[in-house]
Design a protein around this motif. Structure first.
Motif, PDB file in Angstrom:
ATOM      1  N   THR A   1       0.831  -1.197   0.000  1.00 34.96           N
ATOM      2  CA  THR A   1       0.000   0.000   0.000  1.00 34.96           C
ATOM      3  C   THR A   1       0.872   1.255   0.000  1.00 34.96           C
ATOM      4  N   SER A   2       0.268   2.364  -0.369  1.00 35.80           N
ATOM      5  CA  SER A   2       1.000   3.632  -0.374  1.00 35.80           C
ATOM      6  C   SER A   2       1.463   3.996   1.024  1.00 35.80           C
ATOM      7  N   GLY A   3       0.647   3.665   2.035  1.00 33.87           N
ATOM      8  CA  GLY A   3       1.055   3.928   3.407  1.00 33.87           C
ATOM      9  C   GLY A   3       2.291   3.155   3.795  1.00 33.87           C
ATOM     10  N   GLN A   4       2.383   1.893   3.356  1.00 38.94           N
ATOM     11  CA  GLN A   4       3.566   1.086   3.654  1.00 38.94           C
ATOM     12  C   GLN A   4       4.797   1.624   2.936  1.00 38.94           C
ATOM     13  N   VAL A   5       4.630   2.082   1.699  1.00 33.62           N
ATOM     14  CA  VAL A   5       5.776   2.585   0.936  1.00 33.62           C
ATOM     15  C   VAL A   5       6.403   3.781   1.631  1.00 33.62           C
ATOM     16  N   VAL A   6       5.591   4.781   1.991  1.00 28.65           N
ATOM     17  CA  VAL A   6       6.175   5.981   2.615  1.00 28.65           C
ATOM     18  C   VAL A   6       6.715   5.648   3.995  1.00 28.65           C
ATOM     19  N   THR A   7       6.142   4.639   4.656  1.00 28.57           N
ATOM     20  CA  THR A   7       6.666   4.238   5.965  1.00 28.57           C
ATOM     21  C   THR A   7       8.034   3.586   5.816  1.00 28.57           C
TER      22      THR A   7
ATOM     23  N   ALA B   1      -3.903   4.570   9.995  1.00 30.85           N
ATOM     24  CA  ALA B   1      -3.430   3.810  11.150  1.00 30.85           C
ATOM     25  C   ALA B   1      -2.252   4.535  11.784  1.00 30.85           C
ATOM     26  N   SER B   2      -2.139   4.428  13.104  1.00 34.12           N
ATOM     27  CA  SER B   2      -1.110   5.161  13.842  1.00 34.12           C
ATOM     28  C   SER B   2       0.292   4.841  13.348  1.00 34.12           C
ATOM     29  N   ALA B   3       0.497   3.605  12.828  1.00 33.33           N
ATOM     30  CA  ALA B   3       1.831   3.221  12.361  1.00 33.33           C
ATOM     31  C   ALA B   3       2.270   4.037  11.159  1.00 33.33           C
ATOM     32  N   TYR B   4       1.299   4.655  10.449  1.00 27.11           N
ATOM     33  CA  TYR B   4       1.628   5.388   9.228  1.00 27.11           C
ATOM     34  C   TYR B   4       1.626   6.913   9.415  1.00 27.11           C
ATOM     35  N   VAL B   5       1.061   7.418  10.491  1.00 32.12           N
ATOM     36  CA  VAL B   5       0.815   8.860  10.625  1.00 32.12           C
ATOM     37  C   VAL B   5       2.099   9.665  10.534  1.00 32.12           C
ATOM     38  N   ASN B   6       3.106   9.336  11.326  1.00 34.06           N
ATOM     39  CA  ASN B   6       4.351  10.116  11.310  1.00 34.06           C
ATOM     40  C   ASN B   6       5.012  10.080   9.936  1.00 34.06           C
ATOM     41  N   ALA B   7       4.983   8.911   9.284  1.00 34.65           N
ATOM     42  CA  ALA B   7       5.590   8.786   7.964  1.00 34.65           C
ATOM     43  C   ALA B   7       4.854   9.644   6.939  1.00 34.65           C
ATOM     44  N   ILE B   8       3.524   9.638   6.997  1.00 36.03           N
ATOM     45  CA  ILE B   8       2.746  10.433   6.039  1.00 36.03           C
ATOM     46  C   ILE B   8       2.986  11.918   6.269  1.00 36.03           C
ATOM     47  N   ASN B   9       2.991  12.355   7.532  1.00 36.83           N
ATOM     48  CA  ASN B   9       3.272  13.771   7.831  1.00 36.83           C
ATOM     49  C   ASN B   9       4.633  14.179   7.275  1.00 36.83           C
ATOM     50  N   TRP B  10       5.636  13.341   7.496  1.00 36.00           N
ATOM     51  CA  TRP B  10       6.990  13.633   6.994  1.00 36.00           C
ATOM     52  C   TRP B  10       7.022  13.679   5.471  1.00 36.00           C
ATOM     53  N   ALA B  11       6.385  12.687   4.838  1.00 41.67           N
ATOM     54  CA  ALA B  11       6.406  12.624   3.377  1.00 41.67           C
ATOM     55  C   ALA B  11       5.703  13.819   2.761  1.00 41.67           C
ATOM     56  N   ASP B  12       4.588  14.244   3.338  1.00 40.55           N
ATOM     57  CA  ASP B  12       3.855  15.393   2.788  1.00 40.55           C
ATOM     58  C   ASP B  12       4.627  16.683   3.030  1.00 40.55           C
TER      59      ASP B  12
ATOM     60  N   PRO C   1      12.778  10.759  10.912  1.00 42.93           N
ATOM     61  CA  PRO C   1      12.957  12.156  11.344  1.00 42.93           C
ATOM     62  C   PRO C   1      11.681  12.729  11.957  1.00 42.93           C
ATOM     63  N   GLU C   2      11.851  13.606  12.925  1.00 39.75           N
ATOM     64  CA  GLU C   2      10.691  14.218  13.577  1.00 39.75           C
ATOM     65  C   GLU C   2      10.028  15.210  12.637  1.00 39.75           C
ATOM     66  N   SER C   3       8.705  15.330  12.780  1.00 45.88           N
ATOM     67  CA  SER C   3       7.951  16.285  11.976  1.00 45.88           C
ATOM     68  C   SER C   3       6.763  16.771  12.789  1.00 45.88           C
ATOM     69  N   THR C   4       6.544  18.071  12.769  1.00 42.80           N
ATOM     70  CA  THR C   4       5.380  18.647  13.452  1.00 42.80           C
ATOM     71  C   THR C   4       4.264  18.945  12.470  1.00 42.80           C
ATOM     72  N   TYR C   5       4.499  18.645  11.205  1.00 43.69           N
ATOM     73  CA  TYR C   5       3.513  18.930  10.168  1.00 43.69           C
ATOM     74  C   TYR C   5       2.324  17.978  10.303  1.00 43.69           C
ATOM     75  N   GLU C   6       1.128  18.469  10.064  1.00 42.72           N
ATOM     76  CA  GLU C   6      -0.072  17.650  10.118  1.00 42.72           C
ATOM     77  C   GLU C   6      -0.672  17.559   8.722  1.00 42.72           C
ATOM     78  N   SER C   7      -0.538  16.427   8.121  1.00 43.12           N
ATOM     79  CA  SER C   7      -0.994  16.230   6.750  1.00 43.12           C
ATOM     80  C   SER C   7      -2.441  15.780   6.717  1.00 43.12           C
ATOM     81  N   ALA C   8      -3.170  16.320   5.768  1.00 41.50           N
ATOM     82  CA  ALA C   8      -4.557  15.891   5.583  1.00 41.50           C
ATOM     83  C   ALA C   8      -4.624  14.429   5.161  1.00 41.50           C
ATOM     84  N   TYR C   9      -3.555  13.954   4.524  1.00 44.78           N
ATOM     85  CA  TYR C   9      -3.528  12.555   4.097  1.00 44.78           C
ATOM     86  C   TYR C   9      -3.520  11.594   5.279  1.00 44.78           C
ATOM     87  N   ALA C  10      -3.083  12.088   6.454  1.00 39.15           N
ATOM     88  CA  ALA C  10      -2.958  11.221   7.621  1.00 39.15           C
ATOM     89  C   ALA C  10      -4.267  11.053   8.369  1.00 39.15           C
ATOM     90  N   ASP C  11      -5.270  11.827   8.008  1.00 38.39           N
ATOM     91  CA  ASP C  11      -6.561  11.725   8.689  1.00 38.39           C
ATOM     92  C   ASP C  11      -7.131  10.321   8.530  1.00 38.39           C
TER      93      ASP C  11
END
Length: 745
Positions: free
Chosen positions: A124-130, A152-163, A139-149
Motif C-alpha cells: 500500500t502507499s502507506g507502507q511505501v512511505v513508511t 493507522a497510527s503506524a503510518y501517521v508520522n511517515a505520512i506527515n513527513w512525506a507530505d 525524522p521528527e515532523s510537526t507537520y499535520e498532513s490531511a492525508y494522515a486523517d
C-alpha cells in the motif's frame, strides 16, 4: 508550513549522480510527462526495468517484495546486517531474499507477522512511505498532513513527513490503496533530490510492408496471432523453394514490430504449462514467456532468455529446465547416453544470483526433467505446481531445497529363491542442496526414487527427506490368515524422516503387506508422504513390534510428534456423463437430479476444456458444457470442429480457442462465436486446424477468426529474404501492416 527538503534527502540513496542522456524506450510513458524523469532515472540506475523492453506498465501495482527490492537497489544493494531469515514465506531462492533481510535488519519493516513477510502481497502507499521514513531514520515532523486523517497510527508520522518534504506533491495518494509502479519510482526519485534527466526520443519507425487496415478492424486477429502479453515468435532467413527457410534464426517480436528477443537462436521453446490448462475461449497461441522466461537453443545447446531479451543462462548446456522457485535445473549428457536413468549430470542455476550454484559435471540425475505427476503424458492428475506454473519434476527445488543423488552405486543383492521379483534392490544416496549450492545434510541418506513418481510420495519436500535404513528382522514372527510364521529376515528396509536441522524420526517404519504371504526373506521400502501445506508426515507401519499384522497409517507433525489422522478434502467431481437406455446425458455438480438423456453421444473435447461435442438422436452436432449441462451450440450442424492436431503441446480441435468454432452445415462452412452467430463464411477454403493463432489453408494461406487471409501461404521466390514462415503483422500509429520479419528491427 510545508518545508521542501528534497535536496537534503539525497543522502538517503546512493544513486544520485546526474544521468547522461537517456533514451525513452517505453511506449506507455510519454517523454514529456512528469513521470518520464522518475521512470528513466530508475531504469538508468538499475532500480527496476520495464515489464518488457517497450513497456513500463506504470499503473501495475507492486508487491511488498518488489518495493523493498527497489529501495535496496537504490541504496546500492548493501549486505544485510542479519543472516537468519525469520520468514517462512521467503525462500532463499527468492529474488527478494537479500533485500528483505536487509530491510528487516535496518528496521525498515518487520513483516506482516513474526514469521510472514507477504512478499507477494500488494504494497500500500502507506507502507511505501513508511519504509522510506524508516530508512531516513524516522525524522521528527510537526507537520499535520490531511492525508494522515484516519490513517493507522503506524503510518501517521511517515505520512506527515512525506507530505512535509514534498514527496506527495501532485500525487493521488491514498494510504490504503495498492501503490502503482509509477508512484514508487517517483517517491524514490524525489528522495534523491530529483536529479535532472536528459531524455531523448527514439527515431519514429517508418511503416514498411503491406497495409492491411486499422487496429480496430484487426484487434481480434492480434488477440490470437500474438500471445496475451503481445508477443510472437518469428523466423528470419532466406527462402528456398524446396527447403523452406534456410539457416533460420528465431526471435520474439511485440505487436509494434520491435524485436524483444533478437533473432539469433536456432529455436525458441515455447509451450503451454500444465497449470494453464486448456479452457474454453483460450487462444490457440501459448504464452512465449512463463514467469518472465523462455528456453532457447543455439548450436545444439540450451539457455534461458528473459522477457527483456537478456540471455540470463548462456546456451552451453545439453538441457536447461524452466525455473522452479527461481532456480533452473541444468543437465549435461553423460557419454553417449541420451535418455534413461543416470544418463545426465545434474546442476542448478540460481537466477537471482545470476550463476551456477552446482555445475552439472559430478552428480547424476535419476531422470531428466520428468514430471512428478500421476500421468506424465497429459498431466491429468498433477501433484503440485511450482510458482512458475509448471509441474514439479524430479530434482526440482521444492520449498527452498532440491534432492541430489550423491552416489547411485548402492545395491543390495537377494537370493533368487527367496525373492519372487527383482534380484537386487537399487537405492541411491542423496542429499539436500539449498539455493546457495550448499549441501544441507551432514551426510547423505538412502532414498528410493521409484516410490517418488508422483508429487505426493516424492521422497523430498522442502528441508525434509524420507530415508531408509537396513534392519535385522531375524527372529521376528508374522501372524496372518495363513498362520504364524517365523521370519528369517536378515534385512528389512525401514523408513524414517530427516531434515536440514537433523533427524525428525528414526528409521522404524515398514509396510506389513509384503509379509502377508509368509515370505521368509524380503527387502521393502515403505512409502511415506510429506505434506508441507498441512504440516505432516504420514507412513504405513506394522501394528506391533513383533507381530506384523495388517498395517495402519500413522501421522506425525514435522517435529516428529504423533498426531491424529489428518482430514483431507475429498476430490470434487464436477460432472458425470451418464447413459440411460443408450442415450447420453450430463449430470453437473450444480444439479444432481433431472438429467436430460437426449444425446446419441457426448464425445470429443479439448484436453482441459469443459466444452464437448454432442450428437443428437437425428445425427446433428453441437457443443455442451459438461460441468453445467448448458448447450453452447445447439445440435444443428453436420460437423463441429476440425480434425485433431498437436501444436506447441496443445491438442487442438478448435472449439473456440480463437473465439470462434468451425462448423459445417450442408455444403456451407462457417466460423461461429459462442452465441452461435456467424463470424465468417469459409466455404471452400479447406481450412485445417488452427496453429499459432491462425487457420491454415493449403490453397491460399493463413486466415484469422474473421475469415480474412492475413499471412501468405506460398511465395514463389528462390534465395530471397522473404520466406513465408517469417511473415507477421504489426501495428504502427493505429494501422496494421503485413511484413517479413527480415525487415523488422
Amino acid at each position: 508550513m510545508k518545508k521542501f527538503l528534497l535536496a537534503s534527502l539525497a543522502t538517503l540513496l546512493l544513486c544520485t549522480t546526474m544521468a547522461s542522456a537517456v533514451e525513452n524506450p517505453f511506449t506507455d510513458v510519454s517523454s514529456d510527462s512528469d513521470l518520464a524523469a522518475p521512470v528513466l532515472w530508475a531504469l538508468e540506475n538499475g532500480i527496476t526495468s520495464g515489464t518488457t523492453t517497450t513497456t513500463f506498465a506504470p499503473d501495475d501495482t507492486c508487491t511488498r517484495g518488489q518495493v523493498v527490492t527497489f529501495l535496496w537497489r537504490a541504496k546500492g544493494e548493501p549486505t544485510p546486517s542479519i543472516t537468519t531469515n525469520p520468514f517462512t514465506d521467503v525462500a532463499s531462492s527468492s529474488p527478494y531474499y537479500t533485500a528483505i533481510l536487509w530491510a528487516v535488519g535496518e528496521g525498515i519493516t518487520n513483516g506482516l507477522t513474526e514469521t510472514s513477510f507477504g512478499p507477494s502481497t500488494n504494497c500500500t502507499s502507506g507502507q511505501v512511505v513508511t519504509f522510506l521514513y524508516r530508512a531516513m531514520g524516522e525524522p521528527e515532523s510537526t507537520y499535520e498532513s490531511a492525508y494522515a486523517d484516519g490513517a493507522a497510527s503506524a503510518y501517521v508520522n511517515a505520512i506527515n513527513w512525506a507530505d512535509e518534504t514534498g514527496l506527495l506533491d501532485g500525487m493521488d495518494f491514498a494510504v490504503s490503496a495498492a501503490s502503482p509502479r509509477s508512484d514508487i519510482v517517483t517517491f524514490l526519485y524525489r528522495d534523491t533530490g530529483s536529479p535532472e534527466i536528459e531524455i531523448t526520443v527514439p527515431e519514429p519507425m517508418e511503416a514498411i510492408g503491406t497495409y492491411m487496415g486499422t487496429i480496430a478492424e484487426y484487434q481480434s486477429t492480434f488477440d490470437t496471432l500474438f500471445d496475451k502479453d503481445g508477443y510472437r515468435v518469428v523466423a528470419v532467413g532466406e527462402n528456398s523453394s524446396t527447403a523452406g527457410i534456410v539457416n533460420a534464426k528465431y526471435g520474439v517480436i511485440d505487436q509494434y514490430g520491435t524485436f524483444i528477443v533478437e533473432p539469433v537462436y536456432d529455436s525458441i521453446v515455447w509451450s503451454y504449462t500444465p497449470a494453464e490448462g486448456i479452457a474454453p475461449g483460450n487462444d490457440v497461441l501459448p504464452d512465449v514467456f512463463h514467469a518472465g522466461y523462455v528456453q532457447v537453443t543455439q548450436d545444439g545447446k540450451y539457455g534461458l532468455v528473459n522477457s527483456q531479451g537478456v540471455e540470463v543462462i548462456p546456451c552451453q548446456y545439453d538441457f536447461v529446465a524452466m525455473p522452479s522457485e527461481g532456480i533452473c535445473t541444468l543437465y549435461n549428457q553423460v557419454g553417449t547416453a541420451t535418455s534413461g536413468a543416470y544418463s545426465h549430470y545434474v546442476g542448478y542455476w540460481n537466477l537471482s544470483l545470476g550463476r551456477e550454484i552446482l555445475a552439472p559435471d559430478t552428480y547424476l540425475a535419476m531422470l531428466k526433467n520428468v514430471a512428478l505427476s500421476e500421468d506424465d503424458a497429459t498431466y491429468t492428475q498433477v501433484g503440485a505446481i511450482n510458482p512458475e506454473g509448471y509441474v514439479y519434476c524430479f530434482g526440482d527445488f521444492i520449498d527452498g531445497y532440491a534432492m541430489v543423488i550423491t552416489d547411485n552405486s548402492y545395491e543390495e543383492a537377494a537370493n533368487s529363491y527367496q525373492m519372487t521379483a527383482t534380484p537386487t534392490i537399487h537405492l541411491d544416496y542423496a542429499n539436500l542442496i539449498d539455493a546457495n549450492g550448499n549441501f544441507a545434510l551432514s551426510q547423505s541418506v538412502l532414498v528410493y526414487w521409484s516410490h517418488g513418481d508422483s508429487f505426493e510420495t516424492y521422497a523430498q519436500k522442502g528441508q525434509y527427506i524420507q530415508f531408509w535404513e537396513a534392519t535385522d528382522y531375524t527372529g521376528y514372527s508374522v501372524t496372518n490368515a495363513n498362520g504364524t510364521f517365523s521370519l528369517d529376515c536378515s534385512v528389512v528396509y525401514e523408513a524414517g524422516l530427516t531434515s536440514a536441522n537433523g533427524v525428525v524420526l528414526e528409521a522404524q517404519f515398514t509396510d506389513p503387506s509384503f509379509f502377508s504371504q509368509g515370505v521368509k526373506y524380503i527387502k521393502h521400502r515403505t512409502v511415506g508422504s510429506i505434506n508441507l501445506d498441512q504440516g505432516y508426515y504420514s507412513v504405513l507401519n506394522d501394528a506391533a513390534p513383533n507381530t506384523i499384522n495388517e498395517g495402519e497409517t500413522l501421522y506425525f507433525n514435522l517435529s516428529g510428534q504423533a498426531i491424529t489422522a489428518v482430514s483431507l478434502p475429498a476430490a470434487e467431481t464436477t460432472y458425470t456423463i451418464v447413459v440411460s437406455d443408450g442415450l447420453n446425458g450430463v449430470m453437473p455438480s450444480t444439479a444432481r437430479g433431472g438429467v436430460d438423456y437426449k444425446y446419441k453421444q457426448i464425445t470429443y473435447g479439448v484436453d482441459g476444456s469443459t466444452w464437448y461435442a454432442c450428437q443428437s438422436t437425428d445425427g446433428l452436432w453441437g457443443l455442451v458444457d459438461i460441468t453445467t449441462g448448458e448447450e453452447i451450440l445447439p445440435c444443428m450442424y453436420d460437423q463441429v470442429g476440425i480434425n485433431k492436431a498437436y501444436t506447441n503441446g496443445q491438442e487442438n480441435i478448435n472449439l473456440f480457442e480463437m473465439g470462434v468454432c468451425y462448423v459445417k452445415l450442408g455444403d456451407k462452412e462457417y466460423l461461429v462465436d459462442s452465441s452461435n452467430t456467424i463470424q465468417a463464411d469459409v466455404t471452400g477454403l479447406k481450412l485445417q486446424e488452427a496453429q499459432n493463432g491462425v487457420y491454415y489453408s493449403s490453397s491460399s494461406g493463413w486466415y484469422d477468426s474473421q475469415g480474412r487471409i492475413v499471412l501468405p501461404g506460398y511465395i514463389e521466390l528462390k534465395n530471397e529474404p522473404d520466406p513465408m514462415g517469417s511473415y507477421t503483422l504489426y501495428q504502427l500509429d493505429g494501422k496494421v501492416y503485413q511484413v517479413s520479419a527480415n525487415y523488422l528491427k
